[in-house]
Write a protein that holds these residues in place. Structure first.
Motif, PDB file in Angstrom:
ATOM      1  N   VAL A 170      -1.616  -1.911 -11.894  1.00 48.65           N
ATOM      2  CA  VAL A 170      -2.696  -2.896 -11.987  1.00 48.65           C
ATOM      3  C   VAL A 170      -3.654  -2.804 -10.804  1.00 48.65           C
ATOM      4  O   VAL A 170      -4.678  -3.497 -10.791  1.00 48.65           O
ATOM      5  CB  VAL A 170      -2.127  -4.334 -12.064  1.00 48.65           C
ATOM      6  N   VAL A 171      -3.349  -1.959  -9.839  1.00 46.58           N
ATOM      7  CA  VAL A 171      -4.195  -1.857  -8.648  1.00 46.58           C
ATOM      8  C   VAL A 171      -5.599  -1.394  -9.001  1.00 46.58           C
ATOM      9  O   VAL A 171      -6.590  -1.872  -8.437  1.00 46.58           O
ATOM     10  CB  VAL A 171      -3.560  -0.903  -7.611  1.00 46.58           C
ATOM     11  N   ASP A 172      -5.711  -0.463  -9.942  1.00 51.07           N
ATOM     12  CA  ASP A 172      -7.028   0.052 -10.325  1.00 51.07           C
ATOM     13  C   ASP A 172      -7.914  -1.019 -10.953  1.00 51.07           C
ATOM     14  O   ASP A 172      -9.139  -0.842 -11.032  1.00 51.07           O
ATOM     15  CB  ASP A 172      -6.868   1.215 -11.308  1.00 51.07           C
ATOM     16  N   LEU A 173      -7.307  -2.123 -11.389  1.00 50.28           N
ATOM     17  CA  LEU A 173      -8.072  -3.199 -12.005  1.00 50.28           C
ATOM     18  C   LEU A 173      -8.621  -4.176 -10.966  1.00 50.28           C
ATOM     19  O   LEU A 173      -9.430  -5.042 -11.306  1.00 50.28           O
ATOM     20  CB  LEU A 173      -7.195  -3.962 -13.013  1.00 50.28           C
TER      21      LEU A 173
ATOM     22  N   VAL B  39     -11.217  -5.428  -2.531  1.00 47.03           N
ATOM     23  CA  VAL B  39      -9.817  -5.765  -2.267  1.00 47.03           C
ATOM     24  C   VAL B  39      -9.014  -4.499  -2.016  1.00 47.03           C
ATOM     25  O   VAL B  39      -8.197  -4.432  -1.081  1.00 47.03           O
ATOM     26  CB  VAL B  39      -9.215  -6.557  -3.448  1.00 47.03           C
ATOM     27  N   ARG B  40      -9.237  -3.469  -2.824  1.00 49.59           N
ATOM     28  CA  ARG B  40      -8.507  -2.207  -2.640  1.00 49.59           C
ATOM     29  C   ARG B  40      -8.825  -1.582  -1.285  1.00 49.59           C
ATOM     30  O   ARG B  40      -7.934  -1.109  -0.580  1.00 49.59           O
ATOM     31  CB  ARG B  40      -8.855  -1.227  -3.763  1.00 49.59           C
ATOM     32  N   GLU B  41     -10.082  -1.585  -0.906  1.00 47.56           N
ATOM     33  CA  GLU B  41     -10.465  -0.999   0.376  1.00 47.56           C
ATOM     34  C   GLU B  41      -9.975  -1.844   1.549  1.00 47.56           C
ATOM     35  O   GLU B  41      -9.703  -1.326   2.635  1.00 47.56           O
ATOM     36  CB  GLU B  41     -11.985  -0.837   0.444  1.00 47.56           C
ATOM     37  N   GLY B  42      -9.863  -3.151   1.319  1.00 50.68           N
ATOM     38  CA  GLY B  42      -9.409  -4.043   2.378  1.00 50.68           C
ATOM     39  C   GLY B  42      -7.966  -3.814   2.774  1.00 50.68           C
ATOM     40  O   GLY B  42      -7.562  -4.128   3.897  1.00 50.68           O
TER      41      GLY B  42
ATOM     42  N   SER C 188       0.825  -1.209   0.000  1.00 49.19           N
ATOM     43  CA  SER C 188       0.000   0.000   0.000  1.00 49.19           C
ATOM     44  C   SER C 188       0.859   1.258   0.000  1.00 49.19           C
ATOM     45  O   SER C 188       0.536   2.244  -0.674  1.00 49.19           O
ATOM     46  CB  SER C 188      -0.921   0.010   1.228  1.00 49.19           C
ATOM     47  N   PHE C 189       1.952   1.216   0.763  1.00 52.25           N
ATOM     48  CA  PHE C 189       2.832   2.382   0.789  1.00 52.25           C
ATOM     49  C   PHE C 189       3.474   2.604  -0.574  1.00 52.25           C
ATOM     50  O   PHE C 189       3.560   3.750  -1.043  1.00 52.25           O
ATOM     51  CB  PHE C 189       3.927   2.222   1.836  1.00 52.25           C
ATOM     52  N   GLY C 190       3.946   1.538  -1.199  1.00 55.08           N
ATOM     53  CA  GLY C 190       4.554   1.678  -2.518  1.00 55.08           C
ATOM     54  C   GLY C 190       3.585   2.290  -3.519  1.00 55.08           C
ATOM     55  O   GLY C 190       3.949   3.187  -4.295  1.00 55.08           O
ATOM     56  N   VAL C 191       2.333   1.828  -3.483  1.00 53.80           N
ATOM     57  CA  VAL C 191       1.306   2.362  -4.377  1.00 53.80           C
ATOM     58  C   VAL C 191       1.036   3.831  -4.067  1.00 53.80           C
ATOM     59  O   VAL C 191       0.991   4.680  -4.964  1.00 53.80           O
ATOM     60  CB  VAL C 191       0.005   1.539  -4.257  1.00 53.80           C
ATOM     61  N   ALA C 192       0.876   4.137  -2.770  1.00 52.76           N
ATOM     62  CA  ALA C 192       0.572   5.510  -2.371  1.00 52.76           C
ATOM     63  C   ALA C 192       1.707   6.461  -2.738  1.00 52.76           C
ATOM     64  O   ALA C 192       1.462   7.602  -3.158  1.00 52.76           O
ATOM     65  CB  ALA C 192       0.314   5.565  -0.861  1.00 52.76           C
ATOM     66  N   ALA C 193       2.944   6.009  -2.581  1.00 54.06           N
ATOM     67  CA  ALA C 193       4.088   6.857  -2.899  1.00 54.06           C
ATOM     68  C   ALA C 193       4.144   7.178  -4.387  1.00 54.06           C
ATOM     69  O   ALA C 193       4.341   8.340  -4.770  1.00 54.06           O
ATOM     70  CB  ALA C 193       5.381   6.163  -2.459  1.00 54.06           C
TER      71      ALA C 193
END
Length: 234
Positions: free
Chosen positions: A159-162, A167-170, A29-34
């Motif tokens: 690919v997170v948006d897919l 799952v994303r909210e979890g 999550s941190f990698g994605v957020a960064a």
């Protein structure tokens, strides 16, 4: 490496699996957020390698990307993690038994909240001559999982948006779930006083104050409840 040291190190790595299961998605999550905040990929991984401070890393990138500057961001992160100064004295003496086999910095860097909780609950079952290396293995496993999760987040951010929304909210519930699982491991009966005190305070105060203030108050009340419950006779 002596057999006892190797056994302790391997045992610590095995014990770290329960922490790693939570750290990988949080690091992800941190990698994605960064990346989504505009932080370069190599800088995101470097932050996890050097800062290694969970929620503080999210605060750090938020401050930097909002234009707060390093003079504001760094002191803020240091203050958020000031509690870690108390972790080393609480654990290192019990781990080394005063033998000084491993230097304190090796045993202090990786003392996160979850590592500390696991160490306190499991240390007594580890033979004395293995404890320092066991703690080192515990920290190493957790650290690799955190950095590895960050790398995965940086690589697969596109690919997170897919993914399904659930799952994303979890991903946001992974950290509370990790703390809950660690609490279950240590035994609810052992900590029933601070749990009841903190939960009751959260339910009552949450109805009339901001959630972050209610959380802070609950932590204080829970800690005081445990201190009073475990205080010996004068």
């Amino acid at each position: 490496m002596k057999a006892a040291a190797l056994k302790g190190l391997c045992g610590g790595v095995v014990t770290s699996v329960s922490i790693a299961v939570g750290y990988i998605p949080i690091g992800f999550s941190f990698g994605v957020a960064a990346i989504q905040a505009g932080v370069p990929a190599d800088m995101a991984v470097l932050i996890s390698l050097v800062v290694y401070a969970g929620a503080s890393q999210f605060v750090l990138i938020s401050l930097i990307t909002s234009g707060a500057g390093l003079l504001t961001a760094i002191p803020t992160v240091l203050l958020m993690n000031a509690r870690h100064a108390l972790y080393g004295p609480a654990v290192v003496a019990a781990a080394s038994g005063g033998s000084g086999r491993l230097a304190s910095p090796w045993l202090a860097f990786g003392l996160t909240d979850e590592v500390l909780a696991t160490a306190i609950s499991r240390m007594s079952s580890v033979p004395q001559d293995q404890r320092d290396h066991w703690l080192l293995g515990l920290q190493a496993g957790a650290f690799v999982a955190w950095v590895g999760g960050t790398v995965l987040g940086v690589v697969f951010v596109r690919v997170v948006d897919l993914w399904p929304a659930a799952v994303r909210e979890g991903l946001g519930f992974v950290l509370p779930a990790l703390f809950l699982s660690l609490l279950m491991e240590t035994g609810l009966r052992r900590w029933h006083v601070p749990i009841v005190a903190a939960a009751g305070t959260a339910l009552l105060s949450g109805s009339f104050m901001a959630s972050h203030h209610a959380l802070a108050l609950s932590i204080v009340v829970g800690a005081l409840g445990h201190a009073l419950a475990t205080r010996g006779p004068r």
